[in-house]
Design a protein around this motif. Sequence first.
Motif, PDB file in Angstrom:
ATOM      1  N   VAL A   1       6.069   1.980 -14.738  1.00  0.00           N
ATOM      2  CA  VAL A   1       6.700   3.280 -14.511  1.00  0.00           C
ATOM      3  C   VAL A   1       8.183   3.142 -14.802  1.00  0.00           C
ATOM      4  CG1 VAL A   1       7.268   5.036 -12.806  1.00  0.00           C
ATOM      5  CG2 VAL A   1       4.998   3.997 -12.799  1.00  0.00           C
ATOM      6  N   LYS A   2       8.732   4.078 -15.574  1.00  0.00           N
ATOM      7  CA  LYS A   2      10.159   4.098 -15.884  1.00  0.00           C
ATOM      8  C   LYS A   2      10.782   5.309 -15.199  1.00  0.00           C
ATOM      9  CE  LYS A   2       9.434   1.770 -20.304  1.00  0.00           C
ATOM     10  NZ  LYS A   2       9.644   1.790 -21.764  1.00  0.00           N
TER      11      LYS A   2
ATOM     12  N   GLU B   1      10.811  10.381  -7.824  1.00  0.00           N
ATOM     13  CA  GLU B   1       9.724   9.802  -8.618  1.00  0.00           C
ATOM     14  C   GLU B   1       9.354   8.421  -8.095  1.00  0.00           C
ATOM     15  OE1 GLU B   1       8.662   8.743 -13.298  1.00  0.00           O
ATOM     16  OE2 GLU B   1      10.621   9.590 -12.762  1.00  0.00           O
ATOM     17  N   ILE B   2      10.362   7.611  -7.755  1.00  0.00           N
ATOM     18  CA  ILE B   2      10.081   6.286  -7.208  1.00  0.00           C
ATOM     19  C   ILE B   2       9.348   6.392  -5.879  1.00  0.00           C
ATOM     20  CG2 ILE B   2      11.120   4.130  -6.391  1.00  0.00           C
ATOM     21  CD1 ILE B   2      13.521   4.756  -8.219  1.00  0.00           C
ATOM     22  N   ALA B   3       9.869   7.238  -4.992  1.00  0.00           N
ATOM     23  CA  ALA B   3       9.260   7.397  -3.665  1.00  0.00           C
ATOM     24  C   ALA B   3       7.833   7.899  -3.767  1.00  0.00           C
ATOM     25  CB  ALA B   3      10.109   8.336  -2.813  1.00  0.00           C
ATOM     26  N   SER B   4       7.599   8.844  -4.673  1.00  0.00           N
ATOM     27  CA  SER B   4       6.258   9.400  -4.845  1.00  0.00           C
ATOM     28  C   SER B   4       5.277   8.351  -5.349  1.00  0.00           C
ATOM     29  CB  SER B   4       6.310  10.582  -5.812  1.00  0.00           C
ATOM     30  OG  SER B   4       5.005  11.078  -6.065  1.00  0.00           O
ATOM     31  N   GLU B   5       5.709   7.543  -6.312  1.00  0.00           N
ATOM     32  CA  GLU B   5       4.830   6.492  -6.848  1.00  0.00           C
ATOM     33  C   GLU B   5       4.479   5.484  -5.756  1.00  0.00           C
ATOM     34  OE1 GLU B   5       3.282   5.991  -9.582  1.00  0.00           O
ATOM     35  OE2 GLU B   5       4.138   7.433 -10.992  1.00  0.00           O
TER      36      GLU B   5
ATOM     37  N   SER C   1       2.077   7.137  -3.045  1.00  0.00           N
ATOM     38  CA  SER C   1       0.742   7.519  -3.515  1.00  0.00           C
ATOM     39  C   SER C   1      -0.106   6.327  -3.957  1.00  0.00           C
ATOM     40  CB  SER C   1       0.858   8.510  -4.681  1.00  0.00           C
ATOM     41  OG  SER C   1       1.528   7.911  -5.782  1.00  0.00           O
ATOM     42  N   THR C   2       0.412   5.122  -3.803  1.00  0.00           N
ATOM     43  CA  THR C   2      -0.338   3.928  -4.181  1.00  0.00           C
ATOM     44  C   THR C   2      -0.382   2.953  -3.008  1.00  0.00           C
ATOM     45  OG1 THR C   2       1.685   2.930  -5.093  1.00  0.00           O
ATOM     46  CG2 THR C   2       0.259   4.127  -6.627  1.00  0.00           C
ATOM     47  N   THR C   3      -1.216   1.930  -3.151  1.00  0.00           N
ATOM     48  CA  THR C   3      -1.367   0.964  -2.061  1.00  0.00           C
ATOM     49  C   THR C   3      -1.231  -0.485  -2.504  1.00  0.00           C
ATOM     50  OG1 THR C   3      -3.778   0.939  -2.383  1.00  0.00           O
ATOM     51  CG2 THR C   3      -2.887   2.491  -0.751  1.00  0.00           C
ATOM     52  N   GLY C   4      -1.208  -0.751  -3.780  1.00  0.00           N
ATOM     53  CA  GLY C   4      -1.216  -2.128  -4.273  1.00  0.00           C
ATOM     54  C   GLY C   4       0.154  -2.758  -4.355  1.00  0.00           C
TER      55      GLY C   4
ATOM     56  N   LEU D   1      11.646   2.188   0.760  1.00  0.00           N
ATOM     57  CA  LEU D   1      10.797   1.203   1.423  1.00  0.00           C
ATOM     58  C   LEU D   1       9.339   1.320   0.982  1.00  0.00           C
ATOM     59  CD1 LEU D   1      12.328   1.445   5.012  1.00  0.00           C
ATOM     60  CD2 LEU D   1      12.920  -0.146   3.153  1.00  0.00           C
ATOM     61  N   ALA D   2       8.505   0.434   1.522  1.00  0.00           N
ATOM     62  CA  ALA D   2       7.109   0.325   1.094  1.00  0.00           C
ATOM     63  C   ALA D   2       6.264   1.539   1.445  1.00  0.00           C
ATOM     64  CB  ALA D   2       6.483  -0.936   1.699  1.00  0.00           C
ATOM     65  N   ASN D   3       6.737   2.379   2.378  1.00  0.00           N
ATOM     66  CA  ASN D   3       6.013   3.605   2.722  1.00  0.00           C
ATOM     67  C   ASN D   3       6.563   4.827   1.982  1.00  0.00           C
ATOM     68  OD1 ASN D   3       8.456   3.924   4.013  1.00  0.00           O
ATOM     69  ND2 ASN D   3       7.606   4.003   6.097  1.00  0.00           N
ATOM     70  N   GLY D   4       7.514   4.598   1.065  1.00  0.00           N
ATOM     71  CA  GLY D   4       8.115   5.696   0.316  1.00  0.00           C
ATOM     72  C   GLY D   4       9.325   6.317   0.978  1.00  0.00           C
ATOM     73  N   LYS D   5       9.684   5.839   2.153  1.00  0.00           N
ATOM     74  CA  LYS D   5      10.834   6.391   2.868  1.00  0.00           C
ATOM     75  C   LYS D   5      12.137   5.939   2.225  1.00  0.00           C
ATOM     76  CE  LYS D   5      12.953   6.572   7.485  1.00  0.00           C
ATOM     77  NZ  LYS D   5      12.878   6.083   8.887  1.00  0.00           N
TER      78      LYS D   5
END
Length: 814
Positions: free
Chosen positions: A64-65, A71-75, A78-81, A184-188
């Motif tokens: 992802v660019k 956009e970063i927070a959403s990605e 919305s993912t778990t890996g 952070l890892a939860n998108g916050k």
Amino acid sequence: MWLQRPVKILKKLGKGMLAFIIFTSIATTLVVWSSGVQYKNIPAKTLTINDITQLNPVTVARIVKPESIDEIASEIASTTGPISIGGGRYSQGGQTSYPDSLHFDMRSFNNVIRLDKEQKLVTVQAGITWRDLQTFIDPYDLSIKIMQTYANFTVGGSLSVNVHGRYIGEGPLVRSVSSIKLILANGKVVNASPHENADLFYAAIGGYGGIGVIAEATLKLVPNVKVERHTSTMKLADYYEHFKTNIRDNKAVVFHNADIYPPDFEAIRNVSWLKTDKPVTEAERLIPKNKEYGWQPKVAGFVADYDVGKWVRQTIFDPIYYAQEAVYWRNYEASYDVNELEPSDRKEYTDALREYFVPVANFSRFAEKMKQIFQKHEVNIINVSIRHALPDPGTLLAWANEEVFAFVVYYRQGTSLIAQQKVKAWSKEIIDAVISEGGAYYLPYQVHASTAQFKKAYPRAEEYFAVKNKVDPNNRFRNKLWQAHYPKNKTPFEQQQAKIAQYYRNEGQTLLTIPEWYLVFNPLEYSNFLSEENNPSDFPFFASIDEYWKLYDKTLALSDNQYPSNDEYMTMLQVIGISTTVEYMYKGAYENTIGRFTHWTADAVTAEENIIRDAHSAYSELIFHQAWYEFDFAYWLKKIWTEPEFFQDNFIRKLERKLFFTLEFGFKELYSGVIKFAAKSAYDESDGKIYLTLHSDKNLEPEQVFPGEILANHDKEYLLSVPRWGGFTSIMPKLAALDVAFTDVSGNYKIAVSFITDKNSPFKPSYGKYLFDSQVVSSQKQKRIIYMVKVSDLAALLNEMRLNDHQIEHIYDY
């Protein structure tokens, strides 16, 4: 694979034998040239992340660019890996990538958000390069307070490794950072500074992407001033006192470094840039972007390649170069481009860095230890640059817990696996040396240190890991550095794996073994061809030659620029390809002349032909599991001369087949004896095993995976050893049928698989990436299809193949 060993021995036995093979195979040159031209444009995998050294290719799941924080927070949300983060990719040990991760390529996230001229503060997106930031602030007569020597890096990448430069009275980059914005890892999205979320601030800066995505940074600036170069030479032993007296507390000094001259490491040249009011000698305020560099890389190459080059640099080039007056703008001197040193290519060798930090009082002792290690290991040092840094204000992975000197080591190494192992050996030794002096090694480079060394060099690592566990409990932010040292990545299996000398194998070998394995498949084709009572003269020997070189070129085109070059293995493939070409040319020419004639004279298949068929069947079966020189050629020679009646019908054919078979197997019997003796004498025996980990919801019993062996199991995870070569291919489908999920094979997450199918079959596997087709030369109706599959999908692929009655030919086990 086992064919590699005799080739190494052949090369050791003498040049005469190799010269004979090469001489007699000149006619194959056209075949080799013509076979591969059409494959050179096979595209490299676009999802492969590498660094400047080209030694650490990693295939990620998605790139992802981003162009916005949302956009970063959403990605992330919305993912778990796993997630990896990359900027300019100038780290040199996989710190920006992780297998099968969501990879953020931050280079399009590169805007200046605001500039406060009065407060001398600038806020930027993390993907901006220092050079682009310099372009923005230079018109305001402002300059970056702290950065590394070269301006190509991204701000976010520099923050992640907590860079430093040549700035006197400064130190780590964190000393010039007002605040950062972190995802952070939860998108916050959170703000962090020394006064707000300080734990995150001091963990993320110098945290190598393990805490979160650094999205923005507010940096302190200083006035842009004119600086004049002053330089002198001295003995290394005199440098520390010179620095204390003339440099350390001199407020006029802006930049300073001292270069130690290899290979003696006795003399140094110190270079300082002092504030001045003199007119500039260079009109440009910044070094032009995209400047063409002609002589600089050549000089660096000359110094690296020849000892005389090092002498010329020290005694001729540098004295002339530094004799010139130089008065520049500070921004000009801070805008160096890495391309001034970039070699023409990095296939056979690569230039790389190491860096060691030592308390100032221990400067001389460490310098002597460093010199002894470099000379002992004959390290090809291009330059060692000394820098100075004041203490770090509090980052958890601080490399300067007190005032330190930095030894920046610039060296050249080969790209082969053997060369990389040599670098690892001296790297670990010098890390021990710097730790013994109370210092640290820098983490952005090749990950050769043990975890024990890491913990000694970075005593607050446990505090860092505690913060990471708090804000990234599922360990989403990963890379090759944290794969090596983060406790959550050290499962019981990885601890067990580390104890197995032959566990890890190079992923690139799964491609390079494809043409090698063809020299196993082709004898099986020949054996099957004879078993079907075909005329041996009809076997497509010449097509077999062509197919080998096609496979050679296809795999080379795929592996090129994805994996470190493996010159030794490529030489082996060339040697066995040439020798096989010679053998098949002779056999093809013979069978299509004398062989056809004697076949024409016979009215039935002779007993000799049946023995030859059985011999080739036994040979093709053995080479799937053992080295070819283990085959009992003498047994079959005796059999063909003692069992059939000598004078019978079809005498001409019988005698010709005896003589032809004797010539072929007789030579191999003599040759194999020599190779076998040399192999036993010169090489440690392979343990004949491949190691892997898998997940199973059911309890696996040893007899279920026989002839594999369960080495460890914990919480439904199993560490197994299984036979290599043909045994690996036969046992993996059996394991897959037990509803397991493979985690890794030999520490790798990708593996090549081939299967045989009809040319017109519509079947396409649901798993893996198609690479190319290969012709089954003995059957125009069949083709071989090669796929690259994730190890995590391998069991599903094997089960799908079984359920659809498709034949797995081979799993290429590195």
